[in-house]
Design an enzyme around this catalytic site. Structure first.
Site, PDB file in Angstrom:
ATOM      1  N   HIS A   6      43.488 -72.530 -49.978  1.00 19.71           N
ATOM      2  CA  HIS A   6      44.560 -72.971 -50.935  1.00 19.71           C
ATOM      3  C   HIS A   6      45.728 -72.876 -50.028  1.00 19.71           C
ATOM      4  O   HIS A   6      45.944 -72.016 -49.283  1.00 19.71           O
ATOM      5  CB  HIS A   6      44.593 -72.047 -51.942  1.00 19.71           C
ATOM      6  CG  HIS A   6      45.363 -72.618 -53.067  1.00 19.71           C
ATOM      7  ND1 HIS A   6      46.666 -72.866 -53.135  1.00 19.71           N
ATOM      8  CD2 HIS A   6      44.872 -73.159 -54.434  1.00 19.71           C
ATOM      9  CE1 HIS A   6      47.289 -73.358 -54.248  1.00 19.71           C
ATOM     10  NE2 HIS A   6      45.926 -73.580 -55.076  1.00 19.71           N
ATOM     11  N   HIS A   7      46.621 -73.782 -50.162  1.00 18.31           N
ATOM     12  CA  HIS A   7      48.018 -73.992 -49.532  1.00 18.31           C
ATOM     13  C   HIS A   7      48.762 -72.873 -50.048  1.00 18.31           C
ATOM     14  O   HIS A   7      49.955 -72.462 -49.404  1.00 18.31           O
ATOM     15  CB  HIS A   7      48.723 -75.263 -49.735  1.00 18.31           C
ATOM     16  CG  HIS A   7      49.339 -75.917 -48.682  1.00 18.31           C
ATOM     17  ND1 HIS A   7      50.371 -75.070 -48.099  1.00 18.31           N
ATOM     18  CD2 HIS A   7      49.506 -76.949 -48.082  1.00 18.31           C
ATOM     19  CE1 HIS A   7      51.098 -75.760 -46.964  1.00 18.31           C
ATOM     20  NE2 HIS A   7      50.270 -76.864 -46.970  1.00 18.31           N
ATOM     21  N   ALA A   8      48.556 -72.139 -51.111  1.00 16.89           N
ATOM     22  CA  ALA A   8      49.543 -70.888 -51.209  1.00 16.89           C
ATOM     23  C   ALA A   8      49.091 -69.809 -50.420  1.00 16.89           C
ATOM     24  O   ALA A   8      50.054 -69.023 -50.437  1.00 16.89           O
ATOM     25  CB  ALA A   8      49.220 -70.736 -52.964  1.00 16.89           C
TER      26      ALA A   8
END
Length: 468
Positions: free
Chosen positions: A139-141
């Site tokens: 996830h880009h988070a």
């Protein structure tokens, strides 16, 4: 113990929905070492699962409750099960690259569950030529695309005989300062769209002299010249709402072929990459009877060395920004398209070179703002898109690398399409190859894999036009 999630990561988490999973991915291809037995892949998977200690980054997941006052925090997963995250799969016969890309497309379409740490890795066997693949998504988070790729590189070796190398999610030995600085520089270049989006709604007084830079940028934009801000991108089939289904296509070409074209024409390798994409998209849109009369505009992250660009930076180093490049898709001649791209890139870099690093980011932010505001306000079709496609070119290792004797053959990035931007093209160079990864919405960009054929044809046409 729970820790707060920074605003940028929170934004990626909250922006996610069924149609826009916000994870990045990568496909790596390996060749098994000589003498590998029939159980090699199983042992490879078991080696990745049986890590002594998992790095904290891969043990946390997002959480919010009454106790956190509704705020998102990172919370350690007290039920962590590595067998959920490290998976073993096989392709159906005949085990072609086509089946591999179809599997990666399906894997990339599904969201990561917040109840678990936001990453997965799938080791894939069954390719009829004996290669082994690994698809990873994060996830880009949690981590950006380049950092995810660097995590893989951190456990690779240039020594084919080295063994006992850890999995990317294991606790790694401390890297050298030079290696960390190099990775940070590459991450900043790839993260230009994200940094600009992050700043798009919050440009502050730090941008000293911003009014003058803004007037120059707007002036170039009104004249339809290359700048960080585009006012002339046409509407295309790529710039509409998307579904959650993905299609992934990947291919590589020798960098030497691109370098030869650049040398013969006085252009750069990056110019040739964009020109390949220009010709491929032109042919694809002609097939769809959807080629606009105006040139498509590509958002291209660029890095500017302060020493070369005369940037007024007290810290020196690099300034990074985004240039809206006119791709020349309205031109039928491949040589003309390449020179149009080159002129546009030179123009854009020259425009950025007249600004300070803060102004570079501020101008890039203004150019990015419509990309995030248009889908947010549900205005697709009512306003022109700020650009039509993202094209990124990230430098990778120049030499051959191995993981426990298995030779890494190629690294192909998978990106994040969003509403209003249904196609993303990301390239990564590795060991003399330029590896293209094309990620698109399966419904909005039909028959995406045809772009690979068009890219190959365009490279041949550029060679012919350059006389190489």
């Amino acid at each position: 113990m729970a820790t707060p999630i920074d605003p940028t990561s929170t934004a990626f988490l909250l922006a996610e929905n069924r149609n826009m999973p916000m994870h990045v991915g990568g496909l790596q291809l390996f060749r098994m070492p000589d003498g590998a037995g029939k159980d090699y892949v199983r042992e490879m998977v078991e080696g990745m699962r049986d890590v002594d200690e998992v790095a904290p980054l891969f043990l946390k997941h997002p959480h919010r409750s009454v106790r956190t006052a509704g705020q998102l925090v990172w919370k350690p997963d007290d039920q962590f099960d590595i067998e959920h995250h490290v998976r073993h799969s096989a392709l159906p016969k005949p085990g072609r690259v086509r089946e591999l890309l179809e599997l990666c497309s399906r894997l990339h379409s599904t969201r990561l569950a917040w109840e678990r740490p936001l990453w997965e890795a799938t080791v894939i066997e069954g390719l009829r030529d004996g290669r082994v693949a690994m698809y990873t998504k994060t996830h880009h988070a949690l981590v950006d695309g380049v950092s995810a790729m660097r995590l893989l590189a951190s456990v690779l070796s240039t020594d084919p005989d080295q063994r006992g190398m850890p999995a990317p999610w294991g606790v790694l030995p401390e890297r050298s300062k030079a290696s960390r600085e190099r990775d940070d520089a590459e991450r900043r270049l790839e993260d230009v769209p994200i940094a600009a989006l992050r700043s798009a709604l919050g440009i502050t007084a730090e941008a000293a002299g911003l009014p003058g830079a803004l007037l120059r940028t707007l002036g170039k934009s009104v004249r339809n010249e290359t700048s960080p801000l585009s006012l002339y991108a046409p509407r295309t089939m790529f710039n509409q709402k998307i579904t959650g289904s993905r299609r992934f296509a990947a291919q590589d070409w020798p960098i030497e072929r691109l370098r030869a074209i650049g040398k013969a024409t006085g252009t750069t390798i990056n110019d040739v990459v964009i020109a390949m994409c220009s010709g491929a998209l032109r042919t694809y849109l002609l097939e769809q009877e959807a080629l606009p009369e105006q040139s498509l505009v590509a958002m291209v992250p660029v890095g500017l060395k302060a020493k070369e660009s005369h940037l007024a930076s007290v810290e020196g180093g690099n300034a990074v920004g985004a240039v809206m490049v006119q791709m020349g898709t309205e031109r039928p001649d491949p040589g003309d398209r390449l020179h149009a791209v080159h002129r546009s890139m030179v123009d854009g870099k020259r425009a950025l070179s007249s600004m300070t690093p803060t102004q570079v980011l501020a101008m890039s932010a203004l150019g990015q703002a419509p990309a995030i505001l248009t889908p947010l306000l549900r205005m697709q079709g009512l306003v022109r898109p700020p650009y039509n496609v993202i094209i990124s070119n990230v430098p990778g290792p120049r030499t051959t690398h191995y993981w426990n004797g298995a030779r890494l053959l190629g690294v192909y990035p998978l990106s994040i399409p969003i509403n209003g931007m249904a196609l993303n093209i990301t390239c990564s160079s590795y060991d003399g190859l330029m590896c293209f990864g094309l990620t698109g919405c399966r419904r909005t960009v039909p028959h995406l894999q045809r772009l690979l054929t068009h890219l190959d044809d365009e490279l041949k046409d550029l060679e012919k036009a350059a006389g190489v």
